[in-house]
Design a protein around this motif. Sequence first.
Motif, short mmCIF file in Angstrom:
data_model
loop_
_atom_site.label_atom_id
_atom_site.label_comp_id
_atom_site.label_asym_id
_atom_site.label_seq_id
_atom_site.Cartn_x
_atom_site.Cartn_y
_atom_site.Cartn_z
N GLY A 21 -9.18 -6.55 5.63
CA GLY A 21 -8.00 -5.78 5.99
C GLY A 21 -8.20 -4.99 7.26
N ALA A 61 -3.84 -0.57 6.95
CA ALA A 61 -3.68 -0.85 5.53
C ALA A 61 -3.20 0.36 4.76
CB ALA A 61 -5.00 -1.35 4.95
N ASN A 119 -6.53 -5.77 1.08
CA ASN A 119 -6.88 -4.51 1.74
C ASN A 119 -8.06 -3.79 1.08
OD1 ASN A 119 -5.80 -3.48 -0.60
ND2 ASN A 119 -4.01 -2.54 0.36
#
Length: 544
Positions: A312, A317, A398
């Motif tokens: 991520g 994120a 993420n």
Amino acid sequence: MNLLSYLYRQSRQLLLLATIAGAIAGLSGAALVAVINKGINAPDRLWEFGLAFFGLCLLMLVSKLVAEISLLHLTQGAIYRLRLDLSTKLLATSVHRQQTLGKHRLLVILTDDVNTFTNAFEFIPVLFINAIVVSGGLAYMAWLSWPMLLMLAAFLSVGLLGFHMAERRPLAHLAKVREQKDVLYQHFRSLIEGARELQLNTERGRDFVSGVLAPGAAEFRQRFVRGMRGYAIVANIGTLLFYLNIGVLLFVIPHWLRLPAETLSGFTITLLFLIRPIIDLMTALPTLRQAGFSLAKIRQLDQELVPSEAAGDAARAFDTSAPLSIELKGVCHRYPGESGDGSFMLGPMDLRIAQGELIFIVGGNGSGKTTLAMLLLGLYAPEAGAVALNGIDVTDSNREAYRQHFSAVFADFHLFEQLPGIAGAARHQHALHYVKALGLQHKVKIEDGRFSTTNLSTGQRKRLALVAAYLEDRPVYLFDEWAADQDPVFKRVFYTELLPELKARGKTILVISHDDAYFSAADRVIKLEDGHLHVPERRDACAA
């Protein structure tokens, strides 16, 4: 073939260059035999053939060097990329998955299998050249006499078929040898990690060596000896058959084909010239076979280490402008309990942690404290429910970015010599400040961004791990039983000075602890019992 296809995928250009240069070397070797044969049968042209001989020697030398150096760069580059690729994938693979694979299995592949693969690559330049030399020699013999070559090919085909049939048993033993390595590495790991316990009980140590380690080592020895012995027998019989072929071609076939003396001498010289390359090829077969097994294990691990998480973007994120907030929403996670039936369940658990909080996590052994910590850190993914950071659920896409918000010192920590982010005078002074505060200034120095030594007691090494964690300067810190190995004076420093200092900097702090004398320093004390936070009425939610 697996090794060659692997090299082809690494660099087609270098393999092509090595092939062309090797072909020139092989043809040069065959031409040398032809020149020798011509020179023997034409003494009036020795000067002409002498110049050709020395010219071909120079050509063969240069082409062999080009081929071997090209293959050297190709093979070492392939090994370098293999090691980095496996290491990178290992880091990207979840901790839970790594634990499932087993440390002993990872170690045997990353060390022994990679070394076996590397050793095979060291043979490849020589074997590659020898194979081309043999091909060139056979081409020259075809030019001398097609019927003789066809007969030789028939003899060789029968020999190769017999070799293939005869190597089945040795090959099966070598396959078992590779499987036995996993068992041996597991025993060696137990020996190293349990050395203290075994030394305290001599009888137990002897039983471990004689009853556990010795049978595994004996199985490995027997399989290896049987496999290599089989290959030795097959290789020597193959060499003998090669000489028998020479005898048949020299003393039997000429009575049928009525070949001239020049053709017979050419065949004889060529066959004698090819003996060494052929023996080298046969001698290397066991190593190449073992490398094939190792490559299969490496590829299997490579597939099993395919990351389940996509990297991520830490900047996008999660919303970092708002105060940090971590929330557990109905989180459940199953892990092995003391009964060993694998049915112990953590959760369902609802928990909210705000920025700047100092939270103690307490509970008895097996209550789920460490598992909760792994979930909070993003090292375990929950089987049900969700973990959220600033209102955004943590997912596979993420999770890596989520983990970058944490720094931790685990109970079974590993201390690295290198210090993170030590560049700059200010960071260096911070590191020295913490080393001094933890009473290590007389034992440890910081030189070139690393600790001068890590050869210290467990408690002292844990203090250095704390220094390394502080220097990471992450929003959230987790300490798992950090004070358990410390003297009372350093416990006091930790709880009354270092933790308040982190809190004053706005850090969120999670401390797994049994030191009830310092519970008053916490903003909250979270108690775990039997895997949940006093919400037994909701445990049915995890039953599925």
